[in-house]
Design an enzyme around this catalytic site. Structure first.
Site, PDB file in Angstrom:
ATOM      1  N   LYS A 183       0.955  -1.217  -0.072  1.00  0.00           N
ATOM      2  CA  LYS A 183      -0.188   0.001   0.040  1.00  0.00           C
ATOM      3  C   LYS A 183       0.743   1.228  -0.067  1.00  0.00           C
ATOM      4  O   LYS A 183       0.415   2.108  -0.524  1.00  0.00           O
ATOM      5  CB  LYS A 183      -1.061  -0.047   1.409  1.00  0.00           C
ATOM      6  CG  LYS A 183      -1.998  -1.160   1.188  1.00  0.00           C
ATOM      7  CD  LYS A 183      -2.932  -1.242   2.308  1.00  0.00           C
ATOM      8  CE  LYS A 183      -3.730  -2.256   2.410  1.00  0.00           C
ATOM      9  NZ  LYS A 183      -4.688  -2.540   3.605  1.00  0.00           N
ATOM     10  N   GLY A 224     -13.075  -4.474   5.038  1.00  0.00           N
ATOM     11  CA  GLY A 224     -14.449  -4.985   5.178  1.00  0.00           C
ATOM     12  C   GLY A 224     -15.358  -4.606   3.744  1.00  0.00           C
ATOM     13  O   GLY A 224     -14.911  -3.997   3.080  1.00  0.00           O
TER      14      GLY A 224
END
Length: 437
Positions: free
Chosen positions: A204, A308
């Site tokens: 990331k 999520g």
């Protein structure tokens, strides 16, 4: 509204199911959502129960059928991993389809190849969901902050490790117990290595650095250390000294490398002591936060749920809507919107990690003998390593623990000093070595 836009979905797991749910329930959402048709969905098992109601015509076990379907305008890749994801993304691009992906691993390693292919084909590849889940950070770096000279991007960008460290700090729970609980709650995978070894965060930060600084990043060159060897007592000692411990990913401009046509950068992922009054110190649980520092904006922080179904699906659909919103204007103009298209505008290089300056936290096992603190301090001083604090903990017949926090020093200087200190007869070992803000 405009013409219908066909969406093909590769994967119907946690994130894919969330994306499908949004596309199939457009009421009370942005009007463009109603223009999106979920045409084909590739799944591994046709008989598995689904979180959404899809027809047999929409489902296929063959991902090639999705990327080759002429009625699909935008391919959404949420299967993860390197292959077949990379090949499917490139195939979709070669077929003239734009791509939305949440796949940080493939973008961190093959982003330049994918961006070049997209530019040649005249399509978009958007990646908002690849970093930070539902936190909007990719487009702000490309657009809203584009007028700034970015100096540093740092953050907590892995929710699993942040949950573990939060529990260790607030409840004193041992690492092994917390990781087991995180697995039961679904925050950690059965094999948590990508998270706890820092690999996910390294992917990331490589992506964020490429956007912030304008050039491709060599993912293999990012120094990476996870939290699997972190001990609870270091979290405890840090707290007593006014710090929290976070797994930080950092990318910063190096200003002491001399004039060069290639921008020198330092990237790293490591457990780091964060002062309790620092903006990142209060980011707890599974939340993520990215702190961007630039000129003239100063500091700006992006905070929210980092993973999520809901947050990540939100970012995926936002990218689809971006493509839908600019599609007609781009076609009319005969070119891509330059603020959405992937593009590098200079070369960047990673500097030698030994030249990187930062503060350090070190914990030594020592014998409890007079003068040992002084000898450690002298050894650091002989190598121009300035000490911010040096504290002795747990002194008893079995020995003592001495914790040192340095001022900013290069990694080479620190390594030289540590090598000499560990050769001292009073030192039985270096128990911990962390970064420090």
């Amino acid at each position: 509204m405009g013409s219908r836009i066909g969406v093909g979905l590769l994967g119907l797991g946690t994130v894919g199911g969330g994306v499908a749910s949004i596309l199939l329930s457009p009421d009370e959402r942005h009007p463009l959502v109603a223009d999106l048709d979920l045409v084909r969905v590739a799944v591994r098992d046709l008989d598995r129960p689904r979180p959404v109601d899809l027809s047999a015509d929409q489902l296929t076990k063959d991902p090639e059928a999705v990327v080759n379907d002429p009625s699909v305008d935008v391919v959404v890749e949420v299967i993860g991993g390197i292959e077949p994801a990379r090949s499917l993304i490139l195939k979709a691009i070669s077929n003239g389809k734009s791509v939305v992906t949440a796949n940080k691993a493939v973008i961190a390693r093959h982003g330049r190849e994918i961006a070049d292919a997209a530019a040649a084909a005249g399509v978009y590849v958007l990646i908002e969901a690849a970093v930070g889940g539902g936190i909007p950070i990719i487009e702000p770096l490309k657009q809203s902050l584009g007028g700034n000279r970015i100096n540093r991007v740092s953050g907590i960008i892995n929710g699993t490790t942040n949950y573990i460290l939060t529990r260790m700090a607030t409840e004193g729970v041992a690492y092994d117990d917390v990781i087991a609980e995180a697995q039961r709650l679904g925050y950690a995978e059965a094999d948590p290595a990508a998270d706890v070894d820092g690999l996910d965060a390294a992917d990331k930060i490589a992506i964020l650095a490429a956007l912030a600084f304008g050039g491709a990043i060599d993912r293999s060159g990012v120094p990476t250390e996870g939290i699997s060897s972190l001990q609870g007592r270091d979290v405890e000692y840090a707290s007593q000294l006014g710090y929290g411990v976070k797994l930080l990913a950092v990318a910063e401009r190096m200003t002491d490398q001399g004039a060069t046509d290639v921008l020198p950068l330092s990237l790293r992922v490591q457990p780091t002591l964060v002062p309790t009054d620092h903006p990142l110190a209060g980011v707890n649980g599974v939340n993520n936060a990215i702190l961007v520092e630039g000129d003239p904006i100063g500091r700006v922080m992006f905070y929210g749920p980092g993973a999520g179904a809901g947050p990540t699906a939100s970012a995926v659909v936002a990218d689809i809507l971006n493509i839908a919103g600019v599609r007609h204007a781009s076609e009319a103009a005969g070119r891509l919107d330059p603020l959405l298209a992937a593009d590098s505008w200079r070369q960047c290089k990673l500097v030698d990690p030994g030249d990187v300056r930062q503060k350090h936290y070190v914990r030594f096992h020592t014998s409890d003998t007079p003068g040992v603190i002084g000898r450690i301090g002298s050894c650091f001083g002989d190598r121009d390593v300035s000490i911010q604090s040096i504290v002795q903990f747990r002194a008893n017949e079995a020995g003592a623990e001495i914790v040192v926090i340095t001022h900013d020093v290069t990694q080479k200087q620190m390594d030289d000093a540590l090598k000499e200190i560990q050769s001292m007869p009073e030192i039985s070992g270096m128990a911990a070595h962390l970064g420090c803000l």
